[in-house]
Enzyme design. Structure first.
Site, PDB file in Angstrom:
ATOM      1  N   HIS A  74       0.195  -3.275   9.298  1.00  0.00           N
ATOM      2  CA  HIS A  74       1.765  -3.109   9.158  1.00  0.00           C
ATOM      3  C   HIS A  74       2.364  -2.356  10.322  1.00  0.00           C
ATOM      4  CE1 HIS A  74       2.146  -4.485   4.913  1.00  0.00           C
ATOM      5  NE2 HIS A  74       1.052  -3.852   4.421  1.00  0.00           N
ATOM      6  N   HIS A  91       0.832  -1.285   0.036  1.00  0.00           N
ATOM      7  CA  HIS A  91       0.107  -0.018   0.180  1.00  0.00           C
ATOM      8  C   HIS A  91       0.927   1.268  -0.033  1.00  0.00           C
ATOM      9  CE1 HIS A  91      -3.632  -2.414   0.766  1.00  0.00           C
ATOM     10  NE2 HIS A  91      -4.314  -1.148   0.765  1.00  0.00           N
TER      11      HIS A  91
END
Length: 325
Positions: A141, A94
């Site tokens: 993350h 991302h």
């Protein structure tokens, strides 16, 4: 994969802001923003973004499955997404995609148009930062994953920028472009790193490379046959000059184009999956069979290369037919 955790939202502004920001790194953003840029802003900008996006995302996805760094443990974090939980964490793709798309868009448009440098830089920074922060907020993350992804993307962008005009020229003019654009991504997809368990990374990578391959072939076809959509000269619009009529036309192009893309995607999914199911003798709803490499790779590659080709060739022709050019 664990079950969905229960959580209490204490700040709905941050919740919806970062849920929305996370979507800027998903298919829904790619399938809308990249074609919108091609149809309404500038073809050369769109071409460069798609090439950079394809390269960066392939490297990011492969890096995940080579490094095999786990995602944050849950608990203590609460994960707001479950689809990508089976993937490894480092680097954050991302973050890589957001950095690549926002800054390649900024650099490419600065080469085409005159607008305040500070405005473009700030917009690219805010966009990429929001996506990066969303990966922390959603628990998908670590800080290191996000920083690593952004830095890798930045380095790749710096390495590719000096040659992206050359790459663009070759992709438009080389007689080998269609062949290379199809064969190289297919080879990369079929030779994707093998894991001990199923992960959506191979399928997502095939989707990205397929879309990029189809779009690249479309760019080449437009250039070879001098289609009206092959350059962005007719619609090199600057934001201060936008009028109500222009915005209506842009919106009409977008809505028509997205409708055709979605119909193409659905049609090709059904046709390709049906043919593969007939060949390999499995029902279309057999999820385990659809995850096999010999099924997943052609299924996703053919489907999304058709989407890329439709977006760059069929949709502009339809725009011209409808008087939207």
């Amino acid at each position: 994969q664990g079950s969905t955790q229960k959580y209490i939202v204490k700040n709905y502004f941050y919740y919806y802001l970062f849920k929305f920001s996370a979507a800027l790194g998903e298919e829904i953003f790619y399938i809308t923003f990249l074609p919108f840029t091609y149809w309404n802003i500038d073809h050369s900008v769109s071409r460069r973004m798609i090439i950079i996006w394809s390269i960066v995302m392939y490297i990011g996805q492969v890096s995940k499955d080579i490094l095999k760094w786990p995602r944050p443990l849950s608990p203590p974090v609460v994960k707001l997404e479950m689809r990508t939980d089976a993937e490894y964490g480092m680097p954050s793709t991302h973050a890589m995609a957001a950095t690549a798309i926002s800054f390649s868009f900024f650099i490419a448009t600065r080469n085409q148009y005159e607008y305040p440098f500070e405005f473009g830089l700030a917009a690219a920074f805010v966009f990429s930062t929001l996506v990066c922060l969303s990966r922390l907020y959603t628990g998908m993350h670590t800080v290191l994953d996000v920083i690593g992804g952004a830095l890798i993307s930045a380095v790749l962008l710096m390495l590719l920028y000096p040659v992206w005009d050359t790459i663009d020229h070759l992709l438009l003019t080389s007689p080998f472009c269609p062949l290379i654009s199809i064969i190289v991504p297919l080879v990369l997809c079929y030779n994707y790193p093998k894991l001990d368990y199923y992960s959506p990374t191979r399928g997502d990578t095939t989707t990205i490379l397929g879309a990029g391959a189809g779009a690249t072939v479309g760019f080449w076809l437009n250039n070879q046959f001098a289609a009206a959509s092959s350059t962005g000269e007719d619609f090199q619009l600057r934001l201060p000059l936008l009028t109500g009529k222009t915005m209506v036309v842009m919106l009409a192009r977008f809505l028509v184009g997205i409708l055709i893309i979605l119909l193409t995607r659905q049609l090709m999914k059904s046709v390709v999956l049906g043919m593969l199911g007939y060949h390999y003798k499995f029902p279309m709803r057999d999820l385990a069979a659809r995850r096999r490499p010999e099924v997943e790779v052609p299924y996703k590659f053919i489907t999304y290369s058709s989407v890329g080709l439709t977006a760059t060739v069929i949709v502009p022709l339809l725009h011209e037919l409808l008087g939207l050019m």
